[in-house]
Scaffold this motif. Structure first.
Motif, PDB file in Angstrom:
ATOM      1  N   ASP A   1      -4.940   8.102   4.435  1.00  0.00           N
ATOM      2  CA  ASP A   1      -5.297   8.590   5.670  1.00  0.00           C
ATOM      3  C   ASP A   1      -4.065   8.264   6.741  1.00  0.00           C
ATOM      4  O   ASP A   1      -3.667   7.051   7.125  1.00  0.00           O
ATOM      5  CB  ASP A   1      -6.555   7.742   6.119  1.00  0.00           C
ATOM      6  CG  ASP A   1      -6.650   8.431   7.591  1.00  0.00           C
ATOM      7  OD1 ASP A   1      -6.240   9.025   8.202  1.00  0.00           O
ATOM      8  OD2 ASP A   1      -8.009   7.967   8.002  1.00  0.00           O
ATOM      9  N   VAL A   2      -3.492   9.367   7.060  1.00  0.00           N
ATOM     10  CA  VAL A   2      -2.043   9.330   7.682  1.00  0.00           C
ATOM     11  C   VAL A   2      -2.488   8.454   9.036  1.00  0.00           C
ATOM     12  O   VAL A   2      -1.449   8.022   9.673  1.00  0.00           O
ATOM     13  CB  VAL A   2      -1.521  10.589   7.860  1.00  0.00           C
ATOM     14  CG1 VAL A   2      -0.243  10.760   8.750  1.00  0.00           C
ATOM     15  CG2 VAL A   2      -1.408  11.335   6.675  1.00  0.00           C
TER      16      VAL A   2
ATOM     17  N   ASP B   1       0.897  -1.173   0.161  1.00  0.00           N
ATOM     18  CA  ASP B   1       0.029  -0.134   0.026  1.00  0.00           C
ATOM     19  C   ASP B   1       0.859   1.227  -0.134  1.00  0.00           C
ATOM     20  O   ASP B   1       1.728   1.224   0.980  1.00  0.00           O
ATOM     21  CB  ASP B   1      -0.669   0.142   1.260  1.00  0.00           C
ATOM     22  CG  ASP B   1      -1.984  -1.232   1.428  1.00  0.00           C
ATOM     23  OD1 ASP B   1      -2.016  -1.735   0.312  1.00  0.00           O
ATOM     24  OD2 ASP B   1      -2.133  -1.644   2.538  1.00  0.00           O
ATOM     25  N   SER B   2       0.535   2.249  -0.657  1.00  0.00           N
ATOM     26  CA  SER B   2       1.348   3.420  -0.960  1.00  0.00           C
ATOM     27  C   SER B   2       1.168   4.108   0.259  1.00  0.00           C
ATOM     28  O   SER B   2       0.093   4.358   0.954  1.00  0.00           O
ATOM     29  CB  SER B   2       0.845   4.262  -2.164  1.00  0.00           C
ATOM     30  OG  SER B   2       1.614   5.408  -2.172  1.00  0.00           O
TER      31      SER B   2
ATOM     32  N   GLY C   1      -0.734   6.870  16.046  1.00  0.00           N
ATOM     33  CA  GLY C   1      -1.956   6.865  15.530  1.00  0.00           C
ATOM     34  C   GLY C   1      -2.856   7.669  15.928  1.00  0.00           C
ATOM     35  O   GLY C   1      -4.099   7.721  15.473  1.00  0.00           O
ATOM     36  N   ALA C   2      -2.591   8.736  16.856  1.00  0.00           N
ATOM     37  CA  ALA C   2      -3.532   9.724  17.327  1.00  0.00           C
ATOM     38  C   ALA C   2      -3.847  10.920  16.539  1.00  0.00           C
ATOM     39  O   ALA C   2      -2.855  11.165  15.914  1.00  0.00           O
ATOM     40  CB  ALA C   2      -3.046   9.895  18.952  1.00  0.00           C
TER      41      ALA C   2
ATOM     42  N   LYS D   1      -1.117   3.833  12.393  1.00  0.00           N
ATOM     43  CA  LYS D   1      -1.521   2.800  13.356  1.00  0.00           C
ATOM     44  C   LYS D   1      -0.954   1.570  12.950  1.00  0.00           C
ATOM     45  O   LYS D   1      -0.623   0.636  13.820  1.00  0.00           O
ATOM     46  CB  LYS D   1      -3.053   2.538  13.295  1.00  0.00           C
ATOM     47  CG  LYS D   1      -3.821   3.781  13.881  1.00  0.00           C
ATOM     48  CD  LYS D   1      -5.301   3.374  14.225  1.00  0.00           C
ATOM     49  CE  LYS D   1      -6.099   4.713  14.279  1.00  0.00           C
ATOM     50  NZ  LYS D   1      -5.744   5.537  15.603  1.00  0.00           N
ATOM     51  N   ARG D   2      -0.345   1.413  11.740  1.00  0.00           N
ATOM     52  CA  ARG D   2       0.100   0.058  11.146  1.00  0.00           C
ATOM     53  C   ARG D   2       1.495   0.138  11.575  1.00  0.00           C
ATOM     54  O   ARG D   2       2.272  -0.784  11.214  1.00  0.00           O
ATOM     55  CB  ARG D   2      -0.302  -0.074   9.842  1.00  0.00           C
ATOM     56  CG  ARG D   2      -1.805  -0.061   9.467  1.00  0.00           C
ATOM     57  CD  ARG D   2      -1.932   0.150   7.955  1.00  0.00           C
ATOM     58  NE  ARG D   2      -1.212  -1.001   7.169  1.00  0.00           N
ATOM     59  CZ  ARG D   2      -1.351  -0.775   5.668  1.00  0.00           C
ATOM     60  NH1 ARG D   2      -1.934  -0.016   5.059  1.00  0.00           N
ATOM     61  NH2 ARG D   2      -0.478  -1.960   4.996  1.00  0.00           N
ATOM     62  N   ILE D   3       2.104   1.230  11.688  1.00  0.00           N
ATOM     63  CA  ILE D   3       3.547   1.385  12.265  1.00  0.00           C
ATOM     64  C   ILE D   3       3.964   1.738  13.518  1.00  0.00           C
ATOM     65  O   ILE D   3       3.290   2.663  13.808  1.00  0.00           O
ATOM     66  CB  ILE D   3       4.168   2.332  11.279  1.00  0.00           C
ATOM     67  CG1 ILE D   3       3.877   2.151   9.684  1.00  0.00           C
ATOM     68  CG2 ILE D   3       5.717   2.610  11.327  1.00  0.00           C
ATOM     69  CD1 ILE D   3       4.003   3.048   8.712  1.00  0.00           C
TER      70      ILE D   3
END
Lengths: 312, 602
Positions: free
Chosen positions: A140-141, A132-133, B470-471, A146-148
């Motif tokens: 969505d940053v 995924d780019s 991710g907040a 959240k994935r990193i």
């Protein structure tokens, strides 16, 4: 590829004697025979010439979790990364080494787009996380981050209890189920090797821990969200040798279940903990390959000089 | 100080240079090392601190001694002058002064001789005079009297000197002569009549309290019901006009309510008359030092005590009872006597409403300035403007509050929601709400500046850590930045409270008044209970009393300024105590927050 870089050698001429950068002298004449001399590579980079990364074939055979494609980054008018291309293998530890200011941290912070927080930053190129780019428009940053997972240079536990620190990423997703939170807290603290020390003081402030414990707490926080990549930005630079040792053991244990990208200034640490090593210089990726090859058998003399401490 | 003393300066023979070791630059004389050690600066900084501490201690000491001694019951002294006059009272002050020669010439020969003898005996040409609180204003026309030592023939502390604190006319000093029931003497002599007084005093006061409750609350309640019925009728008239069924129905309802209220009023009035008549039966005949007598109605006496018979414990009892009255009762005698409860209540409630208004508002503004706004010239300009706001004279805020809040906003509220009550303003005048708004505006810069500093002190690494998890920005602010900055925000709140609670000038324009008969909150009267009185309702439109304004009023507006002076100190002491305790609460909360959010180290 070696040939490619050899053709890029700068024209010979008197080079100014600059302390610390004059890397030719110690090896002049006495180099390993099969390795061509690249004495002018750093000067070539400093002069902004085109230059091709030296890649070891072993790295290309791995399954990639994170791919960095020809990535450029500018701080205002200053270019900090020059066409960096890198592939982080899944389940392995990749170390980024290089002298201060070479763009290791910038590269690392680009992976989870932390550089977005700086107004003047402009980028070119792309990265892909499991295909995924990362930089495509419309990404969505928040979801991406959240994935990193990321652990910073200085331990930065939040001003809340140890428990709340660990489950922070679940809290912001609105998780309220106490049993889920407790389970994640325990498994993450165990994963970060902090469970035995912290299990009786889960509701004390995270800031009451020692520096090394705080850093492991940050690692527990990062792995609580089960990230696809774990970014470690010099995680031991603020710690004493014993705490450093514990973190290194921890990185060893995380290997396999997590893909780790670690920035370090410590050559021993890179050689001990990582499977792959990328050597960067002035915003360019110079050499990338299996750690053993980079440390024992590098293809560039500059890399050897750096890892053996003759430079930088 | 662990600074080592500079080595002694060796005397240098004239003409010689200092020893220059092996061709080095000649060393400067060692005398300068005194400055290098920094001792002059230690002295300078230390003395600056000492001066500040001394000023604070002196001010607090004055307020404490004057404030705490006000209520102590003194002995009552009876003075007989050379010219045969008698005065009775408490000594409140004493001074030495140079008597005017002209004045001496007007004195009677006997007194003049005594004065001249006193002057001759005095080493510095001064004589002493004492200020007596003689009371008996209704007989003598003054509360106080300076009495020179030279005009004193005899001085005594009569056993039956009694102090009466009355509802009106101030204190009375005298001896009980007789006790009257229905105008007939039932007891004579000090002892018997005082015993009768003490027997009747409690029930009389109870009846008095009931009377007051009827007058202030029950009668007020019937008026309130009639007024509400009138307003309801007027509302119907405004919407449907007079010629409608609804109006006729409303008219009938109005008449019914008014009739019921008037019936209630008649009952209350009957009760009131009965209570008054019963209270008027009992009187204590008091004789003054100069032989006059006065019948004092027992119910009018708040407190009476035979001053010279009291032991220490009884004195402490009177002292505490006065403090109790001061803290929990309403003022009387143009505020110079009685309590200040309405002022305490007004001050605290206004400060609380102000904090509730200013803290969220200031924190939001500071959050935008520090977290969201792009730092540039515009933000700098706003910041400078906010800081300048803190330097605007507070009376300007008062004028603004009166013009904007009371007349514009309040006028609009009246037109929109209280039209039936017009032309009488409800919110379109000064009151508690607008005073709180005005002070909130006044203290806003304090909160914004303190909050901004607290936000700036939150390490960026924490924010980054949160973003990396991710907040979102708001989640980061709510979960990381605000808790971490909370102690700093509390500091701002403490400063705002201290500033706001002590402010007087703007309040004079936007709501503080000299005397109120009703608190902004309908508390059940603190002296008893009666009837269907609406309780617990907040009336933010009402005017209120404020301790700061009370001090100003006592000190500069009182007709009996000499009697009000000790009250000024007592009220000041109370105001300081309230601000200190509000601050202590805030500091305690801040310490808790700090422990909770910041851990023990780093």
């Amino acid at each position: 590829m070696i040939e490619a870089s050899e053709t890029q050698r700068p024209s010979t001429g008197p080079t100014p004697a600059r302390p610390g950068l004059d890397v030719r002298r110690p090896h002049e004449g006495g180099a390993v025979p099969r390795r061509p001399r690249h004495g002018g590579l750093f000067e070539s980079i400093e002069q902004g010439r085109q230059f091709e990364t030296v890649r070891h074939e072993a790295a290309a055979r791995e399954d990639a979790v994170l791919e960095i494609d020809d990535f450029d980054l500018y701080y205002g008018a200053v270019r900090a990364l020059h066409g960096v291309s890198l592939v982080c293998p899944r389940g392995k530890v990749t170390a980024l080494i290089g002298p201060s200011g070479c763009g290791k941290s910038t590269l690392l912070r680009s992976v989870n787009r932390m550089n977005d927080l700086i107004d003047s930053v402009r980028i070119d190129g792309d990265m892909r996380l499991n295909g995924d780019s990362i930089y495509a428009p419309g990404v969505d940053v928040i979801q991406l981050r959240k994935r990193i997972g990321m652990v910073f240079q200085k331990p930065n536990p939040f001003p809340m209890s140890i428990f709340e620190n660990v489950v922070y990423s679940l809290r912001i997703d609105g998780e309220r189920d106490r049993s889920v939170l407790e389970e994640v807290c325990e498994s993450s603290l165990r994963g970060a090797g902090l469970w035995s020390e912290a299990k009786d003081r889960l509701h004390e402030s995270g800031l009451a821990l020692s520096g090394g414990q705080q850093q492991r707490l940050c690692i527990a926080r990062a792995i609580a969200a089960e990230p696809e990549v774990l970014l470690l930005d010099e995680p031991c630079s603020a710690l004493d040798p014993i705490a450093t040792g514990r973190i290194e053991e921890l990185i060893d244990e995380l290997k396999g279940s997590y893909s780790v990208l670690i920035v370090t200034h410590n050559m021993q640490q890179a050689s001990r903990t990582s499977d792959f090593t990328a050597f960067m210089y002035l915003g360019r990726l110079v050499e990338f390959g299996p750690t053993e090859d980079i440390f024992v058998n590098p293809r560039l003399k500059e890399t050897e000089d750096y890892v053996t401490g003759r430079f930088g | 100080m662990s600074v080592t003393a500079p080595p002694p300066i060796r005397p240098v023979p004239p003409g010689s240079t200092l020893p220059a070791a092996r061709g080095h630059r000649p060393r400067r004389p060692r005398g300068t090392s005194l400055y290098a050690h920094g001792e002059p600066l230690v002295w300078l900084t230390g003395s600056a601190l000492i001066v500040s501490v001394l000023m604070i201690v002196a001010l607090l000491g004055l307020v404490l001694t004057m404030g705490l001694s006000t209520f102590w019951p003194q002995h009552v002294t009876e003075v007989t002058s050379l010219s045969g006059e008698h005065w009775m009272g408490e000594i409140t002050d004493s001074e030495r002064y140079v008597p005017d020669a002209d004045m001496l010439s007007f004195l009677e020969p006997e007194v003049r001789a005594s004065a001249e003898a006193a002057l001759a005996a005095s080493p510095d040409g001064r004589v002493r005079r004492r200020l007596f609180r003689t009371g008996n204003f209704d007989l003598s026309g003054s509360h106080f009297r300076w009495i020179d030592d030279y005009e004193t023939a005899a001085e005594a502390q009569p056993e039956w000197a009694v102090v009466l604190e009355r509802m009106a006319w101030g204190r009375f000093y005298g001896t009980p002569a007789a006790f009257l029931v229905d105008g007939d003497v039932v007891a004579e002599g000090p002892e018997a009549s005082w015993a009768a007084f003490e027997r009747e005093h409690e029930p009389s006061r109870a009846r008095f309290d009931e009377l007051r409750e009827i007058e202030v609350f029950a009668v007020g309640d019937t008026h309130h019901r009639i007024e509400e019925a009138r307003q309801a009728l007027r509302e119907v008239e405004l919407t449907d006009g007079q010629d409608s069924d609804r109006y006729r129905a409303a008219q009938a309802e109005h008449d019914r309510v008014v009739a019921a209220a008037e019936r209630d009023y008649a009952t209350l009035d009957e009760r009131r008359t009965a209570l008054r008549a019963e209270n008027d039966r009992y009187a204590l005949r008091m004789a003054t030092a100069d032989g006059k007598t006065l019948d004092v109605t027992v119910a009018d006496v708040v407190r009476g005590y035979p001053a010279n018979q009291l032991g220490f414990v009884a004195r402490v009892g009177v002292y505490l009872s006065r403090w109790w009255e001061f803290l929990w009762d309403r003022p009387r005698e143009h505020n110079s006597e009685g309590g200040v409860f309405p002022a305490i209540f007004g001050t605290v409630i206004m400060t609380l409403i102000m904090s509730v208004l200013v803290v969220p508002f200031g924190v939001l503004a500071a959050l935008y300035l520090r977290e969201y706004a792009k730092q540039g010239w515009a933000v700098s300009a706003v910041r400078i403007a906010v800081n300048n706001l803190a330097g605007v004279p507070s009376i300007v805020f008062g004028v603004f509050g009166l013009g904007f809040f009371c007349y514009i906003v309040g006028g609009w509220i009246d037109e929109s929601f209280y039209a039936a009550n017009l032309p009488n303003p409800t919110f379109g005048k000064s009151g508690l709400l607008w005073a709180s708004f005005t002070l909130a505006l006044l203290t806003l810069p304090v909160v914004i500046v303190a909050t901004e500093e607290a936000l700036a002190a939150v390490p960026n690494s924490m924010r980054e850590g949160s973003y990396a998890c991710g907040a979102t920005k708001w989640q980061t602010i709510r979960r990381i930045v605000l808790p971490r900055a909370a102690p700093g925000i509390m500091t701002g709140m403490i400063l705002a409270i201290a500033r706001g609670a002590g402010e007087v000038a703007p309040l004079m324009l936007v709501g503080a008044v000299k005397l109120v008969d009703k608190l902004p909150l309908d508390l059940r009267d603190w002296s008893g209970s009666l009837g269907p009185i609406p309780t617990g309702a907040m009336h933010l439109d009402r005017s209120f009393m404020h301790l700061g304004f009370h001090i100003f009023d006592l000190g500069f507006q009182s007709p009996n300024s000499e009697a009000a002076k000790p009250m000024v100190f007592t009220t000041t002491l109370l105001l300081i105590a309230i601000i200190v305790s509000l601050n202590l609460i805030a500091i305690w909360v801040r310490a808790r927050l700090r422990r909770r959010f910041q851990g023990t180290h780093i």
